[in-house]
Design an enzyme around this catalytic site. Structure first.
Site, mmCIF file in Angstrom:
data_model
loop_
_atom_site.group_PDB
_atom_site.id
_atom_site.type_symbol
_atom_site.label_atom_id
_atom_site.label_comp_id
_atom_site.label_asym_id
_atom_site.label_seq_id
_atom_site.Cartn_x
_atom_site.Cartn_y
_atom_site.Cartn_z
ATOM 1 C CD GLU A 142 68.405 62.989 -22.405
ATOM 2 O OE1 GLU A 142 68.146 64.059 -21.839
ATOM 3 O OE2 GLU A 142 67.596 62.383 -23.129
ATOM 4 C CD GLU A 294 65.414 58.718 -21.560
ATOM 5 O OE1 GLU A 294 64.675 59.667 -21.856
ATOM 6 O OE2 GLU A 294 66.351 58.800 -20.744
HETATM 7 C C1 GAL Z 1 65.215 62.528 -20.916
HETATM 8 C C2 GAL Z 1 65.916 61.931 -19.729
HETATM 9 C C3 GAL Z 1 64.992 61.111 -18.882
HETATM 10 C C4 GAL Z 1 63.735 61.826 -18.621
HETATM 11 C C5 GAL Z 1 63.109 62.275 -19.903
HETATM 12 C C6 GAL Z 1 61.872 63.090 -19.701
HETATM 13 O O1 GAL Z 1 65.880 63.625 -21.362
HETATM 14 O O2 GAL Z 1 66.987 61.158 -20.117
HETATM 15 O O3 GAL Z 1 65.624 60.834 -17.688
HETATM 16 O O4 GAL Z 1 64.012 62.872 -17.787
HETATM 17 O O5 GAL Z 1 64.008 63.069 -20.607
HETATM 18 O O6 GAL Z 1 62.146 64.355 -19.215
#
Ligand code: GAL
Length: 679
Positions: A142, A294
């Site tokens: 990110e 994700e």
């Molecule tokens: C995203 C990140 C993940 C995890 C998730 C929850 O921004 O890419 O690594 O941290 O948030 O916080």
């Protein structure tokens, strides 16, 4: 189709790994993402590498037929690194350094950090290039934070400005430094502008561009190494949808495809307009399908957590993205962690590691997606409508919104949501895209409009395109100076109007807007009005308040074989945008396959021979949708008789063969818009 989870074997005892891998395989998962923040384990001290943990995990996963995407771990530096090289930590505006201990805390211009980032990337790439179940890479995590204000960044900014503007004369012109006596006589005099709203807008825009470029360059360092050492692997990055700090088009350029992180459960249950828009933005970055790296697996949060997904909602969230072009689905995360900041960012398994409801729903979704994979292959959203999405305009409007409440993404959203409700799919395109393949282009709030971009839009209309632009378009040039022209500037030939004056409408006020018979209805202008004088355009709606009674609010102008529409106000009622979008679609001869009921989303993915029609119910009520004859329910593999019923949060995917191109072109020739325009 790759489906799986973000997995952190380092968070769990080795004895548990086999159970995890077995459960993953049972769920139909074929991929995991690994190693995202694991730099310290892979390089416990400078130049000493140890990949044994990852090696072991990969071997176990391979036994279960699971592939892996590896992350370069540079989103959090090891403690030894910060201690040995404190200048690698970003400096805040007040001159203090960030404290080590959170992620995303490095300075992107720091040479040592760049060097160490390249070294760990090279070491990983060398080591894993031939590991059979490694299929690709995610760069960092990110990108987009933090802004750093150290002396190295300042010098790098000066250097970047020199490269961009060439000479000091040109630089001074571009920044308009004759104002407030800001003329710069040596590059070294240039400072980093502050974000408090009083610095030169041209400086602020260039600073934002520079920061974006720093991130792109940092990623490029890694991409070069990975391309060189791992030519068989793909390279992607996990973007953040509607994130505002980076020029995502530029960040995507180096990558094979875009991935993004989707967490649409922050508020009460709602129609997921923003997740749809974000998906289209992601698909638009490279004009190709994307992955979800994700995907929401449960309640999210670091201190407080969001609501939990309702039964059926986890599946709904995943299918919505597939409908918009996702070809990979990776849930964040496998098991909810018992330690650290993300103890409440829930995975498919809870803290207890038991495979309960969310796991089962993800497994069902995975089964369905695998079954549909042969039909999904080679398909993407094929839109006749495009929305221009421009980071310069987004940034310039953040620096100076002009009128209170002006927000670039909200401006886009007003039209996007109406198109969503109309069941019409949209491509999101950059300002310099070739527009000729679109029947309708909307360019709301296109605030920064260099002359060549304006010319392109005018040519598009002349050649038969339908264009909609609205408030505060074409105000700025590429350096964030106001064009010294009557608005809408170079767009005037396409729009046939002159904006004589404009007005911010404070929150306590509004203005009545009255439609003509061609655009019936009474509406309310809020926040802002353009005082539009038609100069050849037809007025479709005007104001009724005494001081602006003579001005138009909505116009249409025939130009060449196309037409330019202008909306000079922000309108309160959704019904207004629904009506406007209907008329624009009619004008452009775009018809939706069907009109979905409220809260049901329609998306079509098209391939060479067939199309897939996705119906996604975003409501907590069952919905019935009348559908054309001749469709098959692709998930249930049966014919579909005239109507389908979607349970709450339900998803149906319909399938049909495509008409032959000859039949299509015959039909196209016959098309005439309701207003008589030949399309
Ligand atoms: C995203 C990140 C993940 C995890 C998730 C929850 O921004 O890419 O690594 O941290 O948030 O916080």
């Amino acid at each position: 189709m790759y489906i799986g989870v973000d997995y952190y074997p380092e968070h769990w005892p080795r004895a548990r790994w086999a159970t995890d891998a077995r459960l993953m395989r049972k769920a139909g998962f074929t991929v995991v993402r690994l190693a995202e923040f694991n730099w310290v384990n892979m390089e416990p001290s400078e130049g000493v590498y140890d990949f044994s943990l990852l090696d072991e995990a990969l071997a176990l996963l391979a036994k279960h037929g699971i592939s892996a995407i590896l992350c370069t771990p540079t989103a959090i530096m090891p403690a030894w690194l910060a201690r040995a090289y404190p200048a690698t930590l970003a400096t805040q505006r007040d001159g203090t350094r960030l404290t080590w201990g959170v992620r995303k805390n490095n300075c992107f211009s720091n040479g040592t950090y760049r060097l160490l980032s390249k070294r760990i990337t090279r070491a990983m790439a060398r080591y894993f290039a031939d590991t059979p179940n490694v299929i690709g890479w995610q760069t960092d995590n990110e990108f987009g934070h933090p802004f750093c204000h150290c002396a190295t960044c300042r010098a790098a900014f000066q250097e970047w400005l020199r490269g961009r503007h060439g000479t000091l004369d040109e630089f001074n012109r571009a920044w308009g430094t004759h104002f407030w006596g800001q003329r710069i006589q040596e590059w070294a005099e240039i400072t980093i502008p502050d974000d408090a709203g009083s610095h030169n807008p041209s400086a602020c825009l260039d600073w934002q561009r520079f920061f974006s470029w720093l991130n792109v360059r940092f990623q490029h360092d890694q991409v070069r190494i990975l391309r060189d050492l791992c030519p068989r692997h793909f390279i992607t990055h996990n973007f953040m949808g509607l994130f505002k700090e980076l020029d995502y088009y530029a960040l995507a350029r180096d990558l094979d495809f875009v991935s993004w992180d989707n967490y649409p459960v922050w508020g009460a249950p709602e129609i997921r307009y923003d997740a749809a828009l974000a998906a289209d933005v992601m698909r638009g970055l490279k004009r190709r399908n994307f992955w979800i790296m994700e995907q929401t697996a449960g309640p999210c949060g670091w201190g407080v957590f969001s609501r939990n997904v309702r039964p059926g909602e986890l599946r709904n969230i995943a299918w919505q993205q597939c409908a918009h072009g996702a070809d990979g689905m990776v849930w964040f995360r496998w098991r909810t962690c018992t330690a650290g900041r993300e103890q409440y960012w829930h995975g498919l398994l809870g803290h207890d590691g038991r495979p309960l409801r969310r796991y089962k729903e993800a497994a069902q979704t995975a089964r369905e997606m695998h079954a549909l994979a042969p039909l999904l292959d080679g398909t993407t959203v094929a839109a006749d409508v495009a929305i221009v999405y421009d980071y310069d305009s987004l940034w310039a409007l953040r620096i100076q919104p002009g009128f209170a409440e002006n927000d670039y993404q909200k401006a886009i959203g007003r039209y996007y949501r109406a198109l969503f409700r109309a069941g019409v799919n949209v491509d999101i395109v950059p300002r310099d895209a070739d527009l000729s393949r679109y029947k309708l282009v909307l360019a709301p709030a296109l605030h920064v409009l260099p002359d060549d971009a304006a010319d392109r839009l005018v040519r598009y209309v002349r050649a038969g395109g339908i264009l909609l632009v609205d408030c505060r378009t074409a105000v700025k040039d590429g350096t964030n100076l106001c064009h010294p022209r009557t608005l809408p500037g170079l767009l005037t030939p396409a729009l046939g109007i002159a904006i004589e004056e404009y007005d911010a409408v404070p929150g306590t006020m509004n203005c009545a807007v009255q439609g003509t018979p061609a655009f019936p209805g009474t509406f309310t202008a809020v926040h802002y009005t353009d005082w539009v004088r038609p100069r050849g355009a037809t007025q479709l709606a005007g104001y009724t308040d005494w001081h602006i009674r003579k001005y138009a609010a909505l116009t249409r102008h025939a130009c060449g074989t196309g037409a330019g529409w202008y909306l000079g106000a922000v309108i309160k009622e959704d019904a207004f945008y629904d009506q406007l979008v209907r008329q624009l679609l009619d004008d452009a001869c775009v018809t939706a396959l069907l009109r979905p009921p409220a809260g049901v989303e329609l998306c079509v993915r098209r391939g060479a021979r067939h199309e897939l029609i996705f119906l996604v119910n975003h409501t907590e009520e069952p919905q019935t949708v009348a559908v054309p004859a001749g469709l098959r329910d692709a998930l249930r593999n049966r014919a579909c008789a005239g109507r389908v019923t979607l349970e709450r949060y339900g998803v149906v995917v319909l399938w049909r063969a495509r008409r032959s191109p000859v039949a299509k072109s015959k039909r196209a020739k016959e098309q005439t818009a309701p207003n008589g325009r030949t399309c």
